[in-house]
Design an enzyme around this catalytic site. Structure first.
Site, PDB file in Angstrom:
ATOM      1  N   SER A  48       0.826  -1.204   0.000  1.00  0.00           N
ATOM      2  CA  SER A  48       0.000   0.000   0.000  1.00  0.00           C
ATOM      3  C   SER A  48       0.869   1.267   0.000  1.00  0.00           C
ATOM      4  CB  SER A  48      -0.952  -0.044   1.202  1.00  0.00           C
ATOM      5  OG  SER A  48      -2.005   0.859   1.046  1.00  0.00           O
ATOM      6  N   HIS A  75      -8.170  -5.521   0.869  1.00  0.00           N
ATOM      7  CA  HIS A  75      -6.880  -4.854   1.051  1.00  0.00           C
ATOM      8  C   HIS A  75      -6.085  -5.433   2.216  1.00  0.00           C
ATOM      9  CE1 HIS A  75      -4.272  -1.547  -0.062  1.00  0.00           C
ATOM     10  NE2 HIS A  75      -4.131  -1.199   1.204  1.00  0.00           N
ATOM     11  N   ASP A  99     -11.013  -5.229  -2.991  1.00  0.00           N
ATOM     12  CA  ASP A  99     -10.177  -4.244  -2.310  1.00  0.00           C
ATOM     13  C   ASP A  99     -10.853  -2.885  -2.408  1.00  0.00           C
ATOM     14  OD1 ASP A  99      -8.211  -2.459  -1.468  1.00  0.00           O
ATOM     15  OD2 ASP A  99      -6.578  -3.679  -2.267  1.00  0.00           O
TER      16      ASP A  99
END
Length: 408
Positions: free
Chosen positions: A164, A366, A335
């Site tokens: 991320s 996620h 996600d």
């Protein structure tokens, strides 16, 4: 009044009992599994003291010769620390899997998180300490980590695994300083934090709508540390009693109704996450969401003219990224942070400099990219095999074949 005092006493008891299980810090998450751990602290060009944790060898192989071990740098998500990669333990956790196969693992932490809250001159209690955005993390922190690893190991380059935010700051570095591409072996993005325009997370979107404006920069020189530390203390016992509502709350943010999250890790996850971040750092992400751009921090027209010499903040030139091997991007349909459209947008810029690996399970979200109960079979086995192939070692070659060929 009696009710107030009773609730206060109950809260104090909860906090006291939870002290017995407070966040395992520093090397504890590594050494409790029998692996050695080294703590390395070094200074960036702008004076921040950053900490990395190193797992130099495995108790399984007991090979302590570091001369030819390929290094691997891990970089975490926003409000996370290096702990996020360790919670799955030695069987499923990617750092442990790599160490067992002869890699030299380095777990990075960005400025401002729980392990990197010092500076050569500034106090973390000062506003000036928190005067940084994603730009400084990319240009200074990631560069310093790569250079430190290369200097310490004598290796010419390192593998990279980003989760991320870790993918965004890595992309900032390579956009601003393309020569660092020569120092990278293989690259693995768990999700991508570069484009966030089509995010589906309503809690994050609502905050970005309000706070993703230059006028919110007055909030900048502060941090979330105090609130985050309180959450680390009170959230684990609360979510132990109310696990299902807690999981529903998380999934409302990262991806709804996923059966993949490893519920046994919930307590450890809450004790280590959130792990503090600067407000400008967070606002920079909100701006990316609101403006659908991957560019430097927007200080407003007057501030931009002072910082950049232009009324608008300059974009990061992703087309400048040059690596020896394509970036492996792993992503899922469920996600809520990283949408398929945003992955496609990054692909349209980088093209054959990427390899898209779309997870075939439609509920993967996620958080599952790091903490799914099946993350070893779905992601980590593939990542290890890719590194093995790069290093010219024995590899299976079929551990990445399960990914969905329909990229978008």
């Amino acid at each position: 009044m009696k009710v107030f005092w009773t609730l206060g006493i109950i809260l104090l008891v909860i906090l006291k009992l939870n002290d017995l299980q407070t966040r395992k810090s520093r090397c504890d998450l590594i050494t409790e599994h029998g692996y050695p751990c080294e703590e390395h602290t070094f200074t960036t060009k702008d004076g921040y003291l950053l900490t990395m944790f190193r797992i130099p060898y495995s108790p399984v192989t007991k090979n302590q010769n570091l001369a030819n071990k390929p290094p691997v740098l891990f970089m975490h998500c926003i409000y996370c620390s290096s702990d996020i990669f360790l919670l799955n333990g030695p069987n499923d956790g990617l750092p442990f899997m790599l160490v067992d196969r002869g890699y030299d693992v380095w777990l990075g932490n960005v400025r401002g998180n729980i392990y990197s809250q010092n500076h050569v001159q500034l106090s973390p209690w000062s506003r000036a300490f928190w005067n940084f955005t994603l730009d400084e993390i990319g240009r200074y922190d990631i560069a310093a980590k790569i250079d430190y690893i290369i200097a310490r190991t004598g290796q010419p380059s390192t593998h990279f695994v980003g989760y991320s935010q870790g993918t965004a700051v890595f992309s900032i570095l390579l956009s601003e300083r393309p020569s660092y591409g020569e120092k990278i072996r293989s690259t693995h993005f768990l999700g991508q934090g570069v484009f966030l325009c089509h995010m589906k997370s309503l809690p994050v979107l609502s905050r970005a709508f309000v706070m993703g404006r230059p006028s919110m920069s007055w909030m900048g020189q502060y941090s979330s540390h105090s609130v985050d530390r309180l959450l680390n203390i009170i959230a684990p016992p609360i979510c132990k009693w109310f696990a299902t509502p807690c999981l529903m709350l998380f999934q409302f943010v990262v991806g709804w109704n996923s059966p993949h999250f490893n519920r046994t890790l919930l307590g450890d996850f809450l004790r280590t996450t959130p792990s503090a971040a600067g407000n400008l750092q967070t606002l920079h992400f909100y701006q990316s969401i609101k403006n659908c751009q991957f560019r430097k921090y927007d200080f407003g027209e007057k501030g931009n003219l002072a910082h950049y010499g232009t009324a608008e903040p300059p974009p990061y030139h992703l087309e400048a990224i040059q690596l020896k091997h394509p970036i492996n991007i792993y992503y899922g349909d469920n996600d809520f942070i990283v949408s398929l459209k945003d992955v496609e947008r990054l692909y349209n810029i980088l093209g054959n400099r990427t390899i898209l690996r779309r997870i075939p399970y439609p509920k993967y979200n996620h958080l599952d990219l790091a903490l799914a109960r099946d993350v070893k079979e779905v992601l980590n086995d593939c990542i290890v095999d890719q590194m093995q192939e790069y290093e010219g070692r024995s590899f299976k070659g079929n551990l990445c074949e399960h990914f969905n060929k329909n990229a978008f």
